[in-house]
Design a protein around this motif. Structure first.
Motif, PDB file in Angstrom:
ATOM      1  N   LEU A 157       3.249  -9.994  -1.169  1.00 50.15           N
ATOM      2  CA  LEU A 157       2.856 -10.403  -2.514  1.00 50.15           C
ATOM      3  C   LEU A 157       1.333 -10.342  -2.673  1.00 50.15           C
ATOM      4  CD1 LEU A 157       3.690 -11.502  -5.291  1.00 50.15           C
ATOM      5  CD2 LEU A 157       3.523 -13.809  -4.313  1.00 50.15           C
ATOM      6  N   LEU A 158       0.622 -10.822  -1.677  1.00 48.32           N
ATOM      7  CA  LEU A 158      -0.837 -10.795  -1.710  1.00 48.32           C
ATOM      8  C   LEU A 158      -1.362  -9.362  -1.882  1.00 48.32           C
ATOM      9  CD1 LEU A 158      -3.552 -12.384  -1.136  1.00 48.32           C
ATOM     10  CD2 LEU A 158      -3.224 -11.661   1.228  1.00 48.32           C
ATOM     11  N   PHE A 159      -0.798  -8.415  -1.118  1.00 52.25           N
ATOM     12  CA  PHE A 159      -1.273  -7.035  -1.205  1.00 52.25           C
ATOM     13  C   PHE A 159      -0.758  -6.311  -2.449  1.00 52.25           C
ATOM     14  CE2 PHE A 159      -2.400  -7.957   3.158  1.00 52.25           C
ATOM     15  CZ  PHE A 159      -3.705  -7.476   3.169  1.00 52.25           C
ATOM     16  N   ARG A 160       0.333  -6.781  -3.030  1.00 56.35           N
ATOM     17  CA  ARG A 160       0.754  -6.219  -4.312  1.00 56.35           C
ATOM     18  C   ARG A 160      -0.254  -6.602  -5.397  1.00 56.35           C
ATOM     19  NH1 ARG A 160       6.562  -8.346  -4.989  1.00 56.35           N
ATOM     20  NH2 ARG A 160       6.217  -7.593  -7.094  1.00 56.35           N
ATOM     21  N   PHE A 161      -0.719  -7.859  -5.364  1.00 64.43           N
ATOM     22  CA  PHE A 161      -1.771  -8.274  -6.306  1.00 64.43           C
ATOM     23  C   PHE A 161      -3.048  -7.479  -6.051  1.00 64.43           C
ATOM     24  CE2 PHE A 161       0.692 -12.281  -6.922  1.00 64.43           C
ATOM     25  CZ  PHE A 161       0.751 -12.250  -8.304  1.00 64.43           C
ATOM     26  N   ALA A 183      -7.001  -3.391  -7.505  1.00 63.14           N
ATOM     27  CA  ALA A 183      -7.717  -2.181  -7.087  1.00 63.14           C
ATOM     28  C   ALA A 183      -7.547  -1.077  -8.120  1.00 63.14           C
ATOM     29  CB  ALA A 183      -7.216  -1.726  -5.718  1.00 63.14           C
ATOM     30  N   LEU A 184      -6.326  -0.895  -8.608  1.00 63.62           N
ATOM     31  CA  LEU A 184      -6.082   0.120  -9.639  1.00 63.62           C
ATOM     32  C   LEU A 184      -6.826  -0.207 -10.929  1.00 63.62           C
ATOM     33  CD1 LEU A 184      -2.267   0.913  -9.299  1.00 63.62           C
ATOM     34  CD2 LEU A 184      -4.174   2.467  -8.883  1.00 63.62           C
ATOM     35  N   ASP A 185      -6.718  -1.465 -11.354  1.00 62.80           N
ATOM     36  CA  ASP A 185      -7.357  -1.876 -12.611  1.00 62.80           C
ATOM     37  C   ASP A 185      -8.878  -1.738 -12.570  1.00 62.80           C
ATOM     38  OD1 ASP A 185      -4.860  -2.458 -13.593  1.00 62.80           O
ATOM     39  OD2 ASP A 185      -5.091  -4.647 -13.478  1.00 62.80           O
ATOM     40  N   SER A 186      -9.457  -1.937 -11.395  1.00 61.11           N
ATOM     41  CA  SER A 186     -10.923  -1.896 -11.290  1.00 61.11           C
ATOM     42  C   SER A 186     -11.456  -0.519 -10.920  1.00 61.11           C
ATOM     43  CB  SER A 186     -11.394  -2.920 -10.254  1.00 61.11           C
ATOM     44  OG  SER A 186     -10.956  -2.534  -8.964  1.00 61.11           O
ATOM     45  N   GLY A 187     -10.564   0.436 -10.683  1.00 60.54           N
ATOM     46  CA  GLY A 187     -11.005   1.773 -10.321  1.00 60.54           C
ATOM     47  C   GLY A 187     -11.437   1.889  -8.865  1.00 60.54           C
ATOM     48  N   TYR A 188     -10.999   0.971  -8.027  1.00 54.36           N
ATOM     49  CA  TYR A 188     -11.329   1.022  -6.599  1.00 54.36           C
ATOM     50  C   TYR A 188     -10.836   2.344  -6.023  1.00 54.36           C
ATOM     51  CZ  TYR A 188     -11.996  -0.737  -1.851  1.00 54.36           C
ATOM     52  OH  TYR A 188     -12.421  -0.915  -0.560  1.00 54.36           O
ATOM     53  N   PRO A 189     -11.633   3.006  -5.192  1.00 53.08           N
ATOM     54  CA  PRO A 189     -11.271   4.356  -4.742  1.00 53.08           C
ATOM     55  C   PRO A 189     -10.127   4.442  -3.728  1.00 53.08           C
ATOM     56  CG  PRO A 189     -13.331   3.667  -3.749  1.00 53.08           C
ATOM     57  CD  PRO A 189     -12.960   2.609  -4.753  1.00 53.08           C
ATOM     58  N   LEU A 190      -9.718   3.327  -3.147  1.00 54.78           N
ATOM     59  CA  LEU A 190      -8.627   3.354  -2.175  1.00 54.78           C
ATOM     60  C   LEU A 190      -7.350   2.870  -2.848  1.00 54.78           C
ATOM     61  CD1 LEU A 190      -7.828   3.910   0.739  1.00 54.78           C
ATOM     62  CD2 LEU A 190      -8.494   1.574   1.284  1.00 54.78           C
ATOM     63  N   GLY A 232      -1.136   1.417  -3.722  1.00 53.42           N
ATOM     64  CA  GLY A 232       0.128   1.448  -4.443  1.00 53.42           C
ATOM     65  C   GLY A 232      -0.038   0.679  -5.735  1.00 53.42           C
ATOM     66  N   THR A 233       1.055   0.115  -6.191  1.00 55.06           N
ATOM     67  CA  THR A 233       1.036  -0.666  -7.431  1.00 55.06           C
ATOM     68  C   THR A 233       1.584  -2.061  -7.158  1.00 55.06           C
ATOM     69  OG1 THR A 233       3.282  -0.051  -8.055  1.00 55.06           O
ATOM     70  CG2 THR A 233       1.510   1.420  -8.789  1.00 55.06           C
ATOM     71  N   PHE A 234       1.524  -2.928  -8.174  1.00 52.90           N
ATOM     72  CA  PHE A 234       2.117  -4.249  -8.008  1.00 52.90           C
ATOM     73  C   PHE A 234       3.625  -4.119  -7.764  1.00 52.90           C
ATOM     74  CE2 PHE A 234       4.238  -8.068  -9.522  1.00 52.90           C
ATOM     75  CZ  PHE A 234       3.573  -9.028  -8.770  1.00 52.90           C
ATOM     76  N   GLU A 235       4.243  -3.162  -8.430  1.00 50.93           N
ATOM     77  CA  GLU A 235       5.686  -2.972  -8.289  1.00 50.93           C
ATOM     78  C   GLU A 235       6.077  -2.390  -6.931  1.00 50.93           C
ATOM     79  OE1 GLU A 235       3.902  -1.884 -10.969  1.00 50.93           O
ATOM     80  OE2 GLU A 235       4.531  -3.551 -12.247  1.00 50.93           O
ATOM     81  N   LYS A 236       5.243  -1.490  -6.386  1.00 50.65           N
ATOM     82  CA  LYS A 236       5.606  -0.830  -5.129  1.00 50.65           C
ATOM     83  C   LYS A 236       4.342  -0.420  -4.363  1.00 50.65           C
ATOM     84  CE  LYS A 236       8.356   3.066  -3.376  1.00 50.65           C
ATOM     85  NZ  LYS A 236       8.826   2.468  -2.189  1.00 50.65           N
ATOM     86  N   LEU A 237       4.204  -0.955  -3.157  1.00 56.07           N
ATOM     87  CA  LEU A 237       3.085  -0.568  -2.304  1.00 56.07           C
ATOM     88  C   LEU A 237       3.344   0.814  -1.719  1.00 56.07           C
ATOM     89  CD1 LEU A 237       2.515  -3.902  -0.351  1.00 56.07           C
ATOM     90  CD2 LEU A 237       1.107  -2.964  -2.197  1.00 56.07           C
ATOM     91  N   ASN A 238       2.279   1.573  -1.490  1.00 58.08           N
ATOM     92  CA  ASN A 238       2.432   2.870  -0.830  1.00 58.08           C
ATOM     93  C   ASN A 238       2.298   2.675   0.685  1.00 58.08           C
ATOM     94  OD1 ASN A 238      -0.325   2.691  -0.274  1.00 58.08           O
ATOM     95  ND2 ASN A 238      -0.910   4.110  -1.909  1.00 58.08           N
ATOM     96  N   LYS A 239       2.197   3.777   1.410  1.00 57.01           N
ATOM     97  CA  LYS A 239       2.134   3.721   2.878  1.00 57.01           C
ATOM     98  C   LYS A 239       0.947   2.879   3.355  1.00 57.01           C
ATOM     99  CE  LYS A 239       2.155   6.813   6.867  1.00 57.01           C
ATOM    100  NZ  LYS A 239       2.167   8.204   7.319  1.00 57.01           N
ATOM    101  N   LYS A 240      -0.219   3.063   2.731  1.00 58.37           N
ATOM    102  CA  LYS A 240      -1.398   2.287   3.134  1.00 58.37           C
ATOM    103  C   LYS A 240      -1.236   0.803   2.784  1.00 58.37           C
ATOM    104  CE  LYS A 240      -4.687   5.990   3.314  1.00 58.37           C
ATOM    105  NZ  LYS A 240      -6.021   6.467   3.073  1.00 58.37           N
TER     106      LYS A 240
END
Length: 127
Positions: A5-9, A14-21, A24-32
């Motif tokens: 949950l912490l990493f989904r937030f 990260a997406l909302d702020s334009g962070y370069p890494l 994934g998304t709140f709905e689904k984390l990617n491999k990283k």
């Protein structure tokens, strides 16, 4: 889990702020993102695995735990232990931080180069 949950937030922020890494998304984390969750769990467990009755328990901190279960989320390289207690590290040179021979295994050139690249990015503020 709480870590997931912490990493989904974190992924959403990260997406909302334009962070370069991308984690994934709140709905689904990617491999990283999933790798970060795994490493967070390993980190939490490692604190409980430290032996309070070992000869080095007096000076050992959570940063001196066994890193063998940790892997880079970027390269998949396995972490190696510090040469000494982290509080005694005097420089950021690779040769001063880790022993380039760990047991019978040797750090590969790829591992050394990856570490140099990460240190360089950390120093420049681009990571």
């Amino acid at each position: 889990t709480y870590s997931e949950l912490l990493f989904r937030f974190l992924a959403r922020e990260a997406l909302d702020s334009g962070y370069p890494l991308n984690f994934g998304t709140f709905e689904k984390l990617n491999k990283k993102g999933n790798a970060l969750v795994s490493m967070d769990i390993v980190d939490e467990c490692s604190r409980y695995e430290m032996d309070e009755f070992s000869p080095d328990a007096e000076w050992r901190t959570f940063r001196d735990c066994d890193p063998s279960k940790c892997r880079s989320i970027h390269s998949g390289e396995k972490a190696v232990p510090f040469k000494c207690c982290w509080l005694e590290l005097e420089s950021c040179e690779i040769k001063d931080i880790v022993d380039l021979t760990v047991g019978e295994e040797k750090c590969t050139d790829r591992c050394v180069q990856a570490t140099k690249k990460v240190l360089s990015k950390l120093r420049s503020g681009s990571l």
